[in-house]
Design an enzyme around this catalytic site. Structure first.
Site, short mmCIF file in Angstrom:
data_model
loop_
_atom_site.label_atom_id
_atom_site.label_comp_id
_atom_site.label_asym_id
_atom_site.label_seq_id
_atom_site.Cartn_x
_atom_site.Cartn_y
_atom_site.Cartn_z
N ASN A 46 0.85 -1.20 0.00
CA ASN A 46 0.00 0.00 0.00
C ASN A 46 0.89 1.25 0.00
O ASN A 46 1.95 1.29 0.63
CB ASN A 46 -1.00 0.00 1.16
CG ASN A 46 -0.39 -0.13 2.53
OD1 ASN A 46 0.67 -0.72 2.70
ND2 ASN A 46 -1.06 0.39 3.53
N GLU A 48 0.36 5.19 0.66
CA GLU A 48 -0.57 6.23 1.11
C GLU A 48 -0.11 7.61 0.63
O GLU A 48 1.00 7.78 0.11
CB GLU A 48 -0.70 6.18 2.64
CG GLU A 48 -1.32 4.87 3.10
CD GLU A 48 -1.64 4.84 4.59
OE1 GLU A 48 -1.17 5.71 5.33
OE2 GLU A 48 -2.37 3.90 4.98
N CYS A 57 -4.01 0.63 -2.70
CA CYS A 57 -3.95 -0.60 -1.91
C CYS A 57 -2.86 -1.53 -2.45
O CYS A 57 -2.50 -1.48 -3.63
CB CYS A 57 -5.28 -1.34 -1.97
SG CYS A 57 -6.62 -0.55 -1.09
N GLU A 59 -2.99 -4.72 -3.08
CA GLU A 59 -3.44 -5.66 -4.11
C GLU A 59 -3.42 -5.01 -5.49
O GLU A 59 -2.97 -5.60 -6.47
CB GLU A 59 -4.88 -6.14 -3.82
CG GLU A 59 -5.06 -6.86 -2.51
CD GLU A 59 -5.45 -5.92 -1.37
OE1 GLU A 59 -4.82 -4.84 -1.26
OE2 GLU A 59 -6.35 -6.27 -0.60
N CYS A 90 -10.31 -4.92 0.07
CA CYS A 90 -11.42 -3.96 0.12
C CYS A 90 -12.29 -4.16 -1.13
O CYS A 90 -11.93 -4.87 -2.07
CB CYS A 90 -10.89 -2.53 0.19
SG CYS A 90 -10.21 -1.92 -1.37
N CYS A 93 -10.65 -3.41 -4.49
CA CYS A 93 -9.67 -4.44 -4.88
C CYS A 93 -10.38 -5.72 -5.33
O CYS A 93 -9.91 -6.40 -6.25
CB CYS A 93 -8.70 -4.72 -3.74
SG CYS A 93 -7.55 -3.35 -3.48
N1 THU Z 1 -5.41 -1.43 2.33
C1 THU Z 1 -4.84 -2.25 1.41
O1 THU Z 1 -3.66 -2.09 1.05
N2 THU Z 1 -5.59 -3.25 0.90
C2 THU Z 1 -6.91 -3.48 1.23
O2 THU Z 1 -7.56 -4.31 0.61
C3 THU Z 1 -7.51 -2.74 2.34
C4 THU Z 1 -6.79 -1.53 2.76
C5 THU Z 1 -4.61 -0.33 2.87
C6 THU Z 1 -4.98 1.03 2.34
C7 THU Z 1 -4.53 1.94 3.45
O3 THU Z 1 -3.19 2.30 3.22
C8 THU Z 1 -4.62 1.10 4.71
O4 THU Z 1 -4.76 -0.24 4.28
C9 THU Z 1 -5.77 1.46 5.61
O5 THU Z 1 -6.96 1.52 4.92
#
Ligand code: THU
Length: 134
Positions: A46, A48, A57, A59, A90, A93
């Site tokens: 991920n 940010e 994300c 994935e 999520c 994804c």
């Molecule tokens: N996140 C992912 O990398 N994958 C997911 O499927 C769910 C959320 C990350 C995004 C963000 O940086 C952190 O988790 C909190 O939401």
């Protein structure tokens, strides 16, 4: 659920990049490993941003790498996190994974508890959006 994917192998691959996750805002670190039919593995974390909505994300980061390298036949996706529980992909994804295989094996692992959950995307996301014209 049974599957032919080497679950531990894919979890270890994702774990190898978990430290590269850029998550200074949520402090939730996520790494992903995508296995393709050819046997190759693509990794992502991920990423940010101070403009929160721009966060990518793990994935989708891994799937972008898969496509960039000319592959589309996705077999399995591992999602590894440092949270107390394994986390499922999520909604966004799930839709992106479904684009490449609506029946993908989804492997979820917490490095904190060492718990692993294996599911099929069909269970997590039974009705992906699809354009009827394609
Ligand atoms: N996140 C992912 O990398 N994958 C997911 O499927 C769910 C959320 C990350 C995004 C963000 O940086 C952190 O988790 C909190 O939401």
């Amino acid at each position: 659920m049974t599957c032919n994917v080497d679950v531990n192998f894919l979890v270890e691959k994702a774990k190898s990049v978990l430290g590269n996750s850029y998550a200074p805002y949520s402090n939730i670190h996520v790494a992903s490993a995508v296995l393709t039919k050819s046997g190759r593995v693509y990794l992502g974390v991920n990423v940010e941003n101070s403009s929160y909505g721009l966060t990518i994300c793990a994935e989708r980061s891994a799937i972008s790498s898969m496509v960039t390298h000319g592959e589309r036949e996705l077999v399995a996706v591992a999602v590894v996190t440092d949270m107390d529980k394994p986390i499922p992909p999520c909604g966004a994804c799930r839709q992106v994974i479904a684009e490449f295989n609506p029946e993908a094996t989804i492997i979820m692992h917490s490095v904190k508890t060492k718990e692993t959950i294996v599911m099929n995307l069909k269970e997590l996301y039974p009705q992906p959006f699809k354009l009827t014209t394609t």
